[in-house]
Write an enzyme that holds these catalytic residues in place. Sequence first.
Site, PDB file in Angstrom:
ATOM      1  N   GLU A 156      -5.937   4.038  -8.313  1.00 27.70           N
ATOM      2  CA  GLU A 156      -5.069   3.210  -9.681  1.00 27.70           C
ATOM      3  C   GLU A 156      -6.012   3.324 -11.146  1.00 27.70           C
ATOM      4  O   GLU A 156      -6.399   2.980 -11.362  1.00 27.70           O
ATOM      5  CB  GLU A 156      -5.323   1.897  -8.871  1.00 27.70           C
ATOM      6  CG  GLU A 156      -4.791   1.776  -8.083  1.00 27.70           C
ATOM      7  CD  GLU A 156      -5.062  -0.155  -7.469  1.00 27.70           C
ATOM      8  OE1 GLU A 156      -4.135  -0.686  -7.119  1.00 27.70           O
ATOM      9  OE2 GLU A 156      -5.969  -0.199  -7.930  1.00 27.70           O
ATOM     10  N   GLU A 234      -0.556   1.873  -1.139  1.00 30.28           N
ATOM     11  CA  GLU A 234      -1.179   0.431  -0.403  1.00 30.28           C
ATOM     12  C   GLU A 234      -0.054  -0.352  -0.219  1.00 30.28           C
ATOM     13  O   GLU A 234       0.430  -0.843  -1.258  1.00 30.28           O
ATOM     14  CB  GLU A 234      -2.090  -0.016  -1.537  1.00 30.28           C
ATOM     15  CG  GLU A 234      -3.476   1.207  -1.387  1.00 30.28           C
ATOM     16  CD  GLU A 234      -4.789   0.318  -2.188  1.00 30.28           C
ATOM     17  OE1 GLU A 234      -4.077  -0.446  -2.985  1.00 30.28           O
ATOM     18  OE2 GLU A 234      -4.960   1.121  -2.388  1.00 30.28           O
TER      19      GLU A 234
END
Length: 581
Positions: A156, A234
């Site tokens: 991220e 995710e």
Amino acid sequence: MTFDIKNEFYLNNEPFQIISGSIHYFRTVPEYWQDRLEKLKNMGCNTVETYIPWNFHEENRGEFRFDGMRDIERFIQLAKDLDLYMIIRPSPYICAEWEFGGLPAWLLKDRNMRLRCSYEPYINAVRDYYNVLIPKLVPYQIDRGGNIIMIQIENEYGYYGNDTGYLEFLRDTMRDLGITVPFATSDGPWNENIFKSGMVDGALPTGNFGSGAEWQFGQMKKFIAEDKPMMCMEFWNGWFDAWGEEHHTTSPEKAAAELDELLKRGSINFYMFEGGTNFGFMSGRNSGNKTCDVTSYDYDAPLTEDGRITEKYSAFKNIISKYRVINEVSFTTEIKRRGYGKISCTAKADLFSVLEKIAEPIHSVYPLTMEDIGQNYGYILYRTKLRPDEVMNDIYLEGASDRAQCYHNGDHVGTFFGDNIWSKIEIYEKSAGGYVQVLAENLGRENFGTGLENQRKGISGSIKVNDHRCYGMDIFPLPLSEDQIGKLDFDSGYSEGKPAFYKFEFEADELCDTFVDFDGFGKGNIFINGFNLGRFWDIGPQKTLYLPAPLLKHGNNTIIIFETEGKSSDSIVLTDEHDLG
């Protein structure tokens, strides 16, 4: 064997849909790894994913550990033996609601440290770590007969920065060290600037989200070449909890419907399949939160923190069966749960009575942070002396983090925390002379956001009494390590209302999973046979701590509770029911 990323994922030149689940080996005792992996495969997954937290393997610079719970190679091999493929996410930063997002605390000893960018001291530290870690992964790649099919470069990153040179350094360093399988990155697809900032040539961009697969993949297609597959790295099928907040759950029906929409369009990694436990001081803290995450990382996942199959597990298995044939797996690990009942306190000692027996003071003119003295986690106590004729009227802490309890000659005069961390505390029961003691707690370094570099713990400024700074400090490190806990002398003395240690003993004729009910105690940590189970706090939502059977031993077992608020009970209960709120 081969794994390739073309218009689809290809395994040995055949189209392959990744159906993966996250299991963090560092949140589950190794005796249960096999059980969790078998249950993952039984749900229909063909792949397992895990982060590798840097601070778990290099807690102190240059000291690497890959034994016991840290044996990542054993975890990979167990997955391989079960014919499970692996996605490894070894990036220096992992988030994961893990202390400091997996970054080691010693990085912050450099007061000029710049993280997750091309700052040379940081880059050199990553390189030294990768020189040890990556060669351990290389033999397990699929093109070398192993089961690793993909490696993530950073995590991220688009939320943090835009240093493409840093991402290229990570990519090229791993290639130079022998990584040959494909690379991936992962970011939130809903923001173009975030998603693109996390991308780098030579890595497949993937998305992280918990709902709206059609829209999310639609966003990703705007930024990814049309000939590349879609993957949710995710799939958030639950959520984590913080102390003082509610326990989060997601209905099985809703999560299963989202899963179905996702599998129609691409590949998936469940985050989480099993959450596990934030043992010790390793729970993270999210930006802006006054408190840290709870000890349980149950995450409302398909498998509970203690490995039980849920309604969500069954719902997911039913959906997955629409996309691939599932062969039933036999579970080979016998796991029993038991309530051992009420256990009485056998000894207690307050912190001030044992302080100099368990900690060697560091003498300094001014306060030093944990990082300054080479301490990573736990507590740190500052002691300074007043003139015999000086009456203590007020106290103020400059640069305190995260929570600090103040005492004058052993009597509590106030707590700095949350909204009043920067406030002055007026003293109502005034007295002169003696010692001022400040017990500062590291509640967990932030694991997400751009404030990572501002995570030094303890006191970075000064202790001010009566509007002037106090100089001349005795600083006591209190990491509450197994070695330090082992030095406790319960004959040293005890006074009520002070931070204290409480000892409980019980006999175990059978080793079973159980849960520690800490009702009656305020805040602190629980240790079983020297092992730090994690934090407890009576503000909830979590009301019991999971105690896995492998941490027990036949015969006598010792539980020690360190409690900081002066709230205690004469007994605790080991129950067979887990209360997460």
